[in-house]
Motif scaffolding. Structure first.
Motif, PDB file in Angstrom:
ATOM      1  N   PHE A   1       0.837  -1.193   0.000  1.00 17.48           N
ATOM      2  CA  PHE A   1       0.000   0.000   0.000  1.00 17.48           C
ATOM      3  C   PHE A   1       0.877   1.250   0.000  1.00 17.48           C
ATOM      4  CE2 PHE A   1      -4.178  -1.714   0.583  1.00 17.48           C
ATOM      5  CZ  PHE A   1      -4.011  -2.897   1.295  1.00 17.48           C
TER       6      PHE A   1
ATOM      7  N   PHE B   1      -4.808   5.973   1.984  1.00 15.32           N
ATOM      8  CA  PHE B   1      -4.200   4.834   1.317  1.00 15.32           C
ATOM      9  C   PHE B   1      -4.673   4.689  -0.122  1.00 15.32           C
ATOM     10  CE2 PHE B   1      -1.919   2.525   4.572  1.00 15.32           C
ATOM     11  CZ  PHE B   1      -2.458   3.010   5.750  1.00 15.32           C
ATOM     12  N   GLY B   2      -3.774   4.148  -0.943  1.00 13.34           N
ATOM     13  CA  GLY B   2      -4.185   3.657  -2.242  1.00 13.34           C
ATOM     14  C   GLY B   2      -4.883   2.322  -2.081  1.00 13.34           C
ATOM     15  N   GLN B   3      -5.328   1.765  -3.199  1.00 12.37           N
ATOM     16  CA  GLN B   3      -6.098   0.518  -3.152  1.00 12.37           C
ATOM     17  C   GLN B   3      -5.225  -0.713  -3.025  1.00 12.37           C
ATOM     18  OE1 GLN B   3      -9.456   0.258  -2.726  1.00 12.37           O
ATOM     19  NE2 GLN B   3      -9.046   2.405  -2.360  1.00 12.37           N
TER      20      GLN B   3
ATOM     21  N   SER C   1      -8.794  -1.697   0.983  1.00  7.37           N
ATOM     22  CA  SER C   1      -7.723  -0.920   1.587  1.00  7.37           C
ATOM     23  C   SER C   1      -8.152  -0.466   2.983  1.00  7.37           C
ATOM     24  CB  SER C   1      -7.416   0.283   0.692  1.00  7.37           C
ATOM     25  OG  SER C   1      -6.307   0.987   1.179  1.00  7.37           O
ATOM     26  N   LEU C   2      -7.311   0.286   3.623  1.00  6.66           N
ATOM     27  CA  LEU C   2      -7.605   0.769   4.973  1.00  6.66           C
ATOM     28  C   LEU C   2      -8.362   2.094   4.896  1.00  6.66           C
ATOM     29  CD1 LEU C   2      -4.891  -1.011   5.240  1.00  6.66           C
ATOM     30  CD2 LEU C   2      -4.698   0.119   7.460  1.00  6.66           C
TER      31      LEU C   2
END
Lengths: 112, 116
Positions: A91, A102-104, B42-43
């Protein structure tokens, strides 16, 4: 609002080869931090590398290095001499006052 | 670097119940952060836990569902209330370490909750 984009959902690399993971971001700020985190199957978030935006020199940590292009808002991660233990989700993240955006994520598989 | 301990590491919870996750840091920190990671995602930041004041919640998260405590500079708890299967996620706490070499964000080991 800040955004982070990782355009590669999955990547694979042969053991001992080099791989580059891409990340772009959008912000109007001038001073900030960028991070790459590794998340193995254990799900723990492990800090890989950090870059301070006001430093022109690209950060390096052993086999990991970044290509930070501030004007282009690009922050790619290069992994050299890939090892089987590098297999994980990676990430990219932008630090906004302690909060991370965050990115994916990019799922990296290192093949023997 | 900050060392962060989270409990529980995993749990299976019954629908409708609540669970409290603990986060302990080995040094005093101003802010602690709680994230949720849904399966395959994701987070996402839930809230910022401030010592001495109420937590600050991100859009889409409310105090009634995710009450947070921050009794001192090394400890915080996140409660997931009235759980449903949609709450099955990994919950992580993090801290910002403002060291001499710059700011770094560290995470606890995460708490993997499954709601059945």
């Amino acid at each position: 609002a800040q955004t982070v984009t990782q355009s590669q959902p999955e990547m694979s690399v042969q053991e001992a080869e080099t791989v580059t993971l891409s990340c772009t971001y959008d912000t109007s700020e001038n001073n900030y931090y960028l991070f790459w985190y590794k998340q193995p199957p254990s799900r723990q978030m492990i800090l890989v590398i950090r870059q301070e935006a006001y430093k022109q020199q690209n950060a390096t940590e052993n086999r990991f290095s970044v290509n930070f292009q501030k004007a282009a808002k690009s922050f790619s991660l290069k992994i050299s001499d890939s090892q089987l233990g590098d297999t994980a989700m990676y990430f990219c993240a932008f630090n906004q006052g302690g909060k991370l955006i965050f990115g994916q994520g990019t799922e990296l598989s290192v093949k023997p | 670097s900050a060392v962060i301990s989270q409990k529980p590491s995993r749990d299976i919870c019954q629908r409708g119940t609540s669970l409290t996750i603990q986060c302990q840091v080995d040094s005093q920190v101003t802010m602690m952060f709680w994230y949720r990671q849904q399966p395959g995602q994701s987070l996402t930041l839930i809230a910022t836990a401030n010592q001495g004041s109420e937590a600050t919640y991100e859009s889409g998260f409310v105090i009634d569902k995710f009450p947070i405590s921050r009794p001192n500079l090394t400890f915080s708890t996140l409660t997931v209330s009235n759980m449903s299967p949609e709450d099955s996620s990994i919950y992580l706490c993090s801290v910002e370490d403002r060291g001499l070499s710059g700011n770094t964000i560290y995470f606890g080991e995460g708490s993997w909750l499954t709601v059945v």
